[in-house]
Design an enzyme around this catalytic site. Sequence first.
Site, PDB file in Angstrom:
ATOM      1  N   LYS A  12    -107.155  -4.614 -74.789  1.00  0.00           N
ATOM      2  CA  LYS A  12    -106.166  -3.825 -75.524  1.00  0.00           C
ATOM      3  C   LYS A  12    -106.235  -2.396 -75.047  1.00  0.00           C
ATOM      4  CE  LYS A  12    -103.129  -4.676 -78.754  1.00  0.00           C
ATOM      5  NZ  LYS A  12    -102.448  -5.962 -79.002  1.00  0.00           N
TER       6      LYS A  12
HETATM    7  P1  NAD Z   1     -92.849  -2.578 -83.408  1.00  0.00           P
HETATM    8  O1  NAD Z   1     -93.318  -1.209 -83.113  1.00  0.00           O
HETATM    9  O2  NAD Z   1     -91.703  -3.156 -82.664  1.00  0.00           O
HETATM   10  O3  NAD Z   1     -92.493  -2.711 -84.973  1.00  0.00           O
HETATM   11  C1  NAD Z   1     -93.387  -2.417 -85.991  1.00  0.00           C
HETATM   12  C2  NAD Z   1     -92.619  -2.448 -87.311  1.00  0.00           C
HETATM   13  O4  NAD Z   1     -93.540  -2.290 -88.389  1.00  0.00           O
HETATM   14  C3  NAD Z   1     -91.599  -1.335 -87.456  1.00  0.00           C
HETATM   15  O5  NAD Z   1     -90.477  -1.841 -88.139  1.00  0.00           O
HETATM   16  C4  NAD Z   1     -92.330  -0.302 -88.318  1.00  0.00           C
HETATM   17  O6  NAD Z   1     -91.439   0.523 -89.046  1.00  0.00           O
HETATM   18  C5  NAD Z   1     -93.089  -1.234 -89.227  1.00  0.00           C
HETATM   19  N1  NAD Z   1     -94.238  -0.654 -89.889  1.00  0.00           N
HETATM   20  C6  NAD Z   1     -95.197   0.141 -89.369  1.00  0.00           C
HETATM   21  N2  NAD Z   1     -96.100   0.451 -90.315  1.00  0.00           N
HETATM   22  C7  NAD Z   1     -95.708  -0.196 -91.441  1.00  0.00           C
HETATM   23  C8  NAD Z   1     -96.225  -0.293 -92.753  1.00  0.00           C
HETATM   24  N3  NAD Z   1     -97.342   0.341 -93.101  1.00  0.00           N
HETATM   25  N4  NAD Z   1     -95.567  -1.065 -93.643  1.00  0.00           N
HETATM   26  C9  NAD Z   1     -94.449  -1.704 -93.289  1.00  0.00           C
HETATM   27  N5  NAD Z   1     -93.910  -1.670 -92.068  1.00  0.00           N
HETATM   28  C10 NAD Z   1     -94.530  -0.901 -91.168  1.00  0.00           C
HETATM   29  O7  NAD Z   1     -94.148  -3.489 -83.268  1.00  0.00           O
HETATM   30  P2  NAD Z   1     -94.235  -5.061 -82.997  1.00  0.00           P
HETATM   31  O8  NAD Z   1     -94.326  -5.272 -81.547  1.00  0.00           O
HETATM   32  O9  NAD Z   1     -93.189  -5.753 -83.795  1.00  0.00           O
HETATM   33  O10 NAD Z   1     -95.671  -5.354 -83.605  1.00  0.00           O
HETATM   34  C11 NAD Z   1     -95.873  -5.607 -84.984  1.00  0.00           C
HETATM   35  C12 NAD Z   1     -97.230  -6.269 -85.163  1.00  0.00           C
HETATM   36  O11 NAD Z   1     -97.251  -7.501 -84.415  1.00  0.00           O
HETATM   37  C13 NAD Z   1     -98.419  -5.453 -84.668  1.00  0.00           C
HETATM   38  O12 NAD Z   1     -99.521  -5.735 -85.510  1.00  0.00           O
HETATM   39  C14 NAD Z   1     -98.676  -6.029 -83.280  1.00  0.00           C
HETATM   40  O13 NAD Z   1    -100.008  -5.830 -82.854  1.00  0.00           O
HETATM   41  C15 NAD Z   1     -98.375  -7.480 -83.539  1.00  0.00           C
HETATM   42  N6  NAD Z   1     -98.055  -8.262 -82.339  1.00  0.00           N
HETATM   43  C16 NAD Z   1     -97.005  -7.898 -81.541  1.00  0.00           C
HETATM   44  C17 NAD Z   1     -96.704  -8.689 -80.422  1.00  0.00           C
HETATM   45  C18 NAD Z   1     -95.516  -8.393 -79.544  1.00  0.00           C
HETATM   46  O14 NAD Z   1     -95.243  -9.207 -78.634  1.00  0.00           O
HETATM   47  N7  NAD Z   1     -94.763  -7.327 -79.774  1.00  0.00           N
HETATM   48  C19 NAD Z   1     -97.495  -9.793 -80.106  1.00  0.00           C
HETATM   49  C20 NAD Z   1     -98.548 -10.133 -80.954  1.00  0.00           C
HETATM   50  C21 NAD Z   1     -98.807  -9.351 -82.070  1.00  0.00           C
END
Ligand code: NAD
Length: 424
Positions: free
Chosen positions: A113
């Site tokens: 990461k």
């Molecule tokens: P992103 O930046 O596209 O979106 C994150 C979303 O969460 C946004 O809508 C933001 O406003 C919201 N957010 C942030 N803090 C918040 C809170 N305290 N309460 C409510 N909403 C909140 O990110 P993403 O890529 O969608 O990632 C989201 C999660 O999924 C993370 O934990 C990330 O590690 C995990 N993840 C992402 C991927 C990927 O392919 N993008 C893969 C595996 C895991």
Amino acid sequence: MAASATHTAEKPSVLEMARQQLAVAANYLDLDEGLHSVLATPKRQLIVNFPVVMDNGHVEVFEGYRVQHNLSRGPTKGGIRYHPEVDLDETTALAMWMTWKCAVADIPYGGAKGSVKVDIKRLSKRELEKLTRRFASEISVIVGPSTDIPAPDMGTNAQVMAWFMDTYSMQMGSTATGVVTGKPVPLGGSLGRVEATGRGCIVAAHEACKFLGFSLAGSRVVVQGFGNVGSIAARLAEEAGAKVIAVSDAAGGIYNPNGLPIQTLIQRYSHREGGIREFTDCEPISNSELLEVDCDVLIPAATAEQIHASNAGNIRAKLIVEGANGPTTPEADDILSDRNVMVVPDILANAGGVIVSYFEWVQDLQAFFWEENEVNNKLERLMRNSFHNVLQSMLQHKTNMRTAAYIIGVKRVADATVTRGIFP
Ligand code: NAD
């Protein structure tokens, strides 16, 4: 809130969480103490402090990290997060989770990461590009197509990956598309990658609903986080016939017991945090209220430690599918297990992203690209197989799904470590 911001009894640090989860699996597997120490410790942690000339001419210094947790099963793989509250411990925990995730999905990677402590809302596009290029250059000493392959995570996207790939390629003297995944499709990205994590979550949700005796079609779904993972999971849940009754982003949530029009919300508001709150045919709710809404399936898809000792008893969903990494603390896990709430853990539920990242890397190395339905079919098959392996392990060990997934993931990594042997 970033995971490491507050460490209390109800919210341990995410690294403590990751180590507790490993310890439970180590106990089931009767893991040798030395091997347990190897798996509890990251292989490499790189801290970089680097300057960026901002648009106003001032120089700002940013702190970033790249952590490689375990390389026994192949090169390391894991996203890059831009967030003001990241730190080395959180990045290490996320790298560890990537190791188990790749092993549960049985793809040939270890976990890594990266992160930069930055609030991207403060940056212009030019500053974001400069920060990305400098960070890419700083960590390129340990990153590469056959050593460690980054991808997008919170705060980063396909454009950031394109800048990263270009910077690395400039340093190497030739285009190296395989150095990152989650790139734009014309630059060696894979069709289906943008949707892969949300799609994988919905495959897991389908299978878990079937196991619990109901169908995703017709069920009530709540999604926390409306970014890449959350908005796509919500859209695919809606397409599968579910009623998505509440969604939120960092600014707060909206609720309508009759269902929200997810496509419309995405088209109108998903590009802007807080935008969904402008939609009128709904009630505003807070992020903590959203988690406790009466529903069938809850998909936390935002950030870590949202479900903890103080609210786990109030969750009314029958099923939680973890789109986010680390949304549930170990204490909350115990409470949910006691209450028979099924939790499909992050290392299984959100593996769709790294699975299609793996497909992207394979396509880049072969310079031969697949059609979207081929990508989606392969993803769905791998997700379903992984889900049923974990389900079987859960039934066999009479435990919950998280521990069952850890038993599989940790065992695969431990076996690889032992079989390769310890050098010299
Ligand atoms: P992103 O930046 O596209 O979106 C994150 C979303 O969460 C946004 O809508 C933001 O406003 C919201 N957010 C942030 N803090 C918040 C809170 N305290 N309460 C409510 N909403 C909140 O990110 P993403 O890529 O969608 O990632 C989201 C999660 O999924 C993370 O934990 C990330 O590690 C995990 N993840 C992402 C991927 C990927 O392919 N993008 C893969 C595996 C895991």
